[in-house]
Design a protein around this motif. Sequence first.
Motif, short mmCIF file in Angstrom:
data_model
loop_
_atom_site.label_atom_id
_atom_site.label_comp_id
_atom_site.label_asym_id
_atom_site.label_seq_id
_atom_site.Cartn_x
_atom_site.Cartn_y
_atom_site.Cartn_z
N UNK A 163 11.12 -5.39 6.74
CA UNK A 163 11.03 -5.01 5.32
C UNK A 163 9.63 -5.25 4.78
N UNK A 164 9.04 -6.37 5.13
CA UNK A 164 7.68 -6.70 4.67
C UNK A 164 6.70 -5.68 5.22
N UNK A 165 6.80 -5.35 6.50
CA UNK A 165 5.91 -4.35 7.09
C UNK A 165 6.08 -2.98 6.43
N UNK A 166 7.31 -2.62 6.12
CA UNK A 166 7.58 -1.35 5.46
C UNK A 166 6.94 -1.31 4.06
N UNK A 167 7.06 -2.39 3.31
CA UNK A 167 6.46 -2.47 1.97
C UNK A 167 4.94 -2.41 2.07
N UNK A 168 4.35 -3.14 3.00
CA UNK A 168 2.89 -3.13 3.18
C UNK A 168 2.42 -1.73 3.56
N UNK A 169 3.15 -1.08 4.46
CA UNK A 169 2.81 0.29 4.86
C UNK A 169 2.89 1.26 3.69
N UNK A 170 3.90 1.12 2.85
CA UNK A 170 4.05 2.01 1.68
C UNK A 170 2.91 1.79 0.69
N UNK A 171 2.55 0.54 0.47
CA UNK A 171 1.44 0.24 -0.45
C UNK A 171 0.13 0.79 0.10
N UNK A 172 -0.10 0.61 1.38
CA UNK A 172 -1.33 1.13 2.00
C UNK A 172 -1.39 2.65 1.89
N UNK A 222 -3.67 7.52 -0.57
CA UNK A 222 -3.47 8.77 -1.31
C UNK A 222 -4.19 8.75 -2.66
N UNK A 223 -4.14 7.61 -3.36
CA UNK A 223 -4.82 7.48 -4.64
C UNK A 223 -6.33 7.65 -4.46
N UNK A 224 -6.90 6.98 -3.46
CA UNK A 224 -8.34 7.07 -3.23
C UNK A 224 -8.76 8.48 -2.86
#
Length: 186
Positions: A15-24, A29-31
């Motif tokens: 779950x932590x890896x999934x959240x970190x991946x989504x944030x990255x 995409x924002x940049x």
Amino acid sequence: MTGSAPSASLSAGQKVLLVIGAIALALILFLLRNGLSVESPMDQLARRSLPPEQALSNQKPTMLEFYADWCEACREMAPAMLETERRTNGRMNVVLVNIENPRWQDLIDRYEVNGIPQLNLFAADGSLRGRSLGVRSAAQLEAISNALIDNTKLPQLAGIGSLSALTASETTASSLVSSPGPRSHS
């Protein structure tokens, strides 16, 4: 059947890896969409420009540029204008006036803007010293700004000069024919 079924739930680490991946992914995409686009020199100057009436009354010489966003010549000159603004370090106002903004129609009419980029050059007391029509190089802008700051004679460059009023004898019917506006490009 005695086989083990795959676990339907994710472990805490997954779950932590999934959240970190989504944030990255969201950050990337924002940049790519917004963050990497650097503001153009023309946009930087326009955003930082004082209102013309304030610039002409703050006891600093002023270089007022009439421009348009679509003007290739204006965009070509913008980096040199930005460098001029930085180099003069608050000793001179660099003001941009977009001819497409109806707010500035009175200035466009008052200063007879017939083409862009047009630079109107003002002394520290707000009096008009000269006008320049067309693209100026960084070296030319430096010479012009030095003359304005030092209150010395403007450089002798093609398309630049002091302004003088026409005398009655110089005003003829042919000189009264209206010239095309700055947006005409005819």
